[in-house]
Design a protein around this motif. Structure first.
Motif, PDB file in Angstrom:
ATOM      1  N   PHE A   1       0.814  -1.214   0.000  1.00 45.46           N
ATOM      2  CA  PHE A   1       0.000   0.000   0.000  1.00 45.46           C
ATOM      3  C   PHE A   1       0.851   1.269   0.000  1.00 45.46           C
ATOM      4  O   PHE A   1       0.337   2.354  -0.278  1.00 45.46           O
ATOM      5  CB  PHE A   1      -0.923   0.004   1.222  1.00 45.46           C
ATOM      6  CG  PHE A   1      -1.824  -1.191   1.279  1.00 45.46           C
ATOM      7  CD1 PHE A   1      -2.896  -1.302   0.422  1.00 45.46           C
ATOM      8  CD2 PHE A   1      -1.582  -2.226   2.175  1.00 45.46           C
ATOM      9  CE1 PHE A   1      -3.725  -2.410   0.452  1.00 45.46           C
ATOM     10  CE2 PHE A   1      -2.391  -3.334   2.214  1.00 45.46           C
ATOM     11  CZ  PHE A   1      -3.473  -3.437   1.349  1.00 45.46           C
ATOM     12  N   ALA A   2       2.143   1.117   0.317  1.00 44.76           N
ATOM     13  CA  ALA A   2       3.015   2.293   0.403  1.00 44.76           C
ATOM     14  C   ALA A   2       3.037   3.061  -0.911  1.00 44.76           C
ATOM     15  O   ALA A   2       2.773   4.265  -0.955  1.00 44.76           O
ATOM     16  CB  ALA A   2       4.432   1.851   0.795  1.00 44.76           C
ATOM     17  N   GLY A   3       3.355   2.376  -1.993  1.00 43.43           N
ATOM     18  CA  GLY A   3       3.434   3.033  -3.296  1.00 43.43           C
ATOM     19  C   GLY A   3       2.082   3.478  -3.813  1.00 43.43           C
ATOM     20  O   GLY A   3       1.954   4.542  -4.437  1.00 43.43           O
ATOM     21  N   ALA A   4       1.039   2.668  -3.577  1.00 45.22           N
ATOM     22  CA  ALA A   4      -0.300   3.019  -4.046  1.00 45.22           C
ATOM     23  C   ALA A   4      -0.791   4.299  -3.393  1.00 45.22           C
ATOM     24  O   ALA A   4      -1.349   5.189  -4.057  1.00 45.22           O
ATOM     25  CB  ALA A   4      -1.271   1.873  -3.753  1.00 45.22           C
ATOM     26  N   HIS A   5      -0.578   4.441  -2.092  1.00 44.06           N
ATOM     27  CA  HIS A   5      -0.980   5.662  -1.398  1.00 44.06           C
ATOM     28  C   HIS A   5      -0.156   6.851  -1.883  1.00 44.06           C
ATOM     29  O   HIS A   5      -0.665   7.975  -1.960  1.00 44.06           O
ATOM     30  CB  HIS A   5      -0.824   5.489   0.115  1.00 44.06           C
ATOM     31  CG  HIS A   5      -1.892   4.650   0.728  1.00 44.06           C
ATOM     32  ND1 HIS A   5      -2.102   4.567   2.094  1.00 44.06           N
ATOM     33  CD2 HIS A   5      -2.829   3.846   0.168  1.00 44.06           C
ATOM     34  CE1 HIS A   5      -3.119   3.747   2.342  1.00 44.06           C
ATOM     35  NE2 HIS A   5      -3.562   3.299   1.191  1.00 44.06           N
TER      36      HIS A   5
END
Length: 395
Positions: free
Chosen positions: A197-201
């Motif tokens: 979720f780090a990159g998606a957020h």
């Protein structure tokens, strides 16, 4: 490139990759290489394929919807998003203590500095990123630089160790040994917990959202996995080159010993740089993502940065008090990782399957949904094993 800048897209890609490449990543890959030898090549290949299936689905649904994971969860089922957020936040605290410890050990290997002092200075550097007037730009740039440094140094050591590449390639398609628990551990270390979720957020915060950006979202999500995969392959080859000569590596610090045997004292200093970069980038990534789960897009960037600074500072204080990441905390964090991903991934697939209204009418590819469903079954199995493992620990 129109719209949000190229740096933001690269920043999201490296945010995910460098969040995955933490101290635990280095240890896992090194230990598994010693255990399995060239046969680990197959496990790495299969784990990369699974990682791509997970990340393609997660990033596409979140970025197309323009909602972070917990925002999407609360839209589908009120309270679900906050439940996921609590799991991510608690796991993020535990892992960030370990990340700060890893950065401290890196400074010790580089300069002989006291690990506590090195960890504290690294935490202060991470805090400086979020105190910057242009925190978003600084965040993207530091992740790109740290990622590039780790890959280049790892490439040098992989070449210096002279690994049996032919044997590794053979085992990629015809493995001498297959260990599915190793595969699942590699998957969890790459896209488990908060990492995917780090990159998606970061993409969402950078404005790369909506059906019109599906192409960029897809390329960036796959590229993030490829960067992580390249790093794991290089580390695997570096350690394989050493163990193939018959050298017995130290069990308590396998990766460091492999670097030393491959490139001598210079190799040991390089390991310190890699470990420090891995720890620092993971501190930044875990802090950013954990705070993104307890805030919304309506939260002012300045307030979000202040919360992130407080998060890192609290983890640094706990690190100084505890010395290193306590085993119980890390075991619980691992259990949270085992629970977070299947719940959040089930949410993602449900939206892709039933809630086109949240995707702006986007027609979701059936093949991608099908692949995601297969992976989800595996994730629930792993999540159950994580919970039973914790129960066994306390019985």
């Amino acid at each position: 490139m129109s719209g949000p800048g190229r740096a933001a897209t690269f920043g999201a890609m490296f945010m995910m990759a460098t969040s995955a490449i933490g101290p635990g990543f280095l240890t896992q890959t090194s230990v598994f290489t010693v255990q399995m030898g060239a046969a680990l090549a197959f496990a790495i290949l299969l784990s990369i394929i699974i990682d791509v299936a997970v990340q393609l689905n997660v990033w596409r649904v979140l970025a197309v919807s323009g909602k972070r994971a917990h925002e999407l969860g609360n839209t589908v089922l009120p309270g679900l998003g906050w439940f996921i957020a609590v799991l991510v936040f608690i796991g993020g605290i535990a892992f960030n203590i370990g990340n700060i410890a890893g950065a401290g050990l890196g400074t010790n290997a580089m300069f002989g500095m006291d690990p506590k002092l090195g960890g504290l200075l690294s935490a202060l550097l991470a805090i400086g990123v979020f105190l910057s007037k242009r925190a978003g730009v600084a965040l993207d740039r530091i992740m790109i630089v740290l990622g590039a440094v780790m890959i280049l140094l790892m490439l040098y050591v992989a070449i210096a160790s002279n690994p049996p590449v032919g044997e590794a390639l053979k085992n990629t398609v015809a493995p001498e040994n297959v260990d599915f628990m190793v595969i699942t551990t590699l998957v969890g270390g790459t896209v488990g917990g908060y990492i995917t979720f780090a990159g998606a957020h970061r993409l969402i915060d950078s404005g790369v959202t909506g059906p019109e950006n599906v192409g960029r979202i897809t390329k960036t999500s796959v590229a993030g996995i490829i960067i992580t995969g390249v790093m794991r392959i290089l580390l695997f080859l570096a350690v394989l080159g050493v163990v193939s000569t018959g050298v017995a590596l130290a069990e308590d610090n396998t990766a460091a010993d492999a670097f030393y045997h491959a490139a001598g004292e210079v190799g040991l200093r390089m390991f310190g740089i890699v470990l420090w970069a891995a720890g620092l980038s993971s501190v930044v990534g875990a802090a950013y993502t954990s705070v993104s789960f307890i805030t919304t897009q309506k939260t002012q960037p300045r307030n979000r940065n202040i919360l992130t600074v407080i998060f890192i500072a609290a983890c640094a204080v706990l690190f100084l008090i505890l010395g290193t990441a306590p085993q119980t905390l890390l075991i619980f964090a691992g259990a949270f990782n085992g629970v977070i991903l299947p719940i959040a991934f089930a949410l993602v697939l449900w939206v892709a399957w039933r809630r086109r209204d949240l995707l702006g009418g986007y027609h979701y590819p059936k093949w991608l949904l099908g692949v995601g469903a297969i992976v989800l079954i595996l994730e629930f199995y792993l999540g159950w094993n994580s919970l039973t493992g914790i129960a066994d620990l306390w019985n």
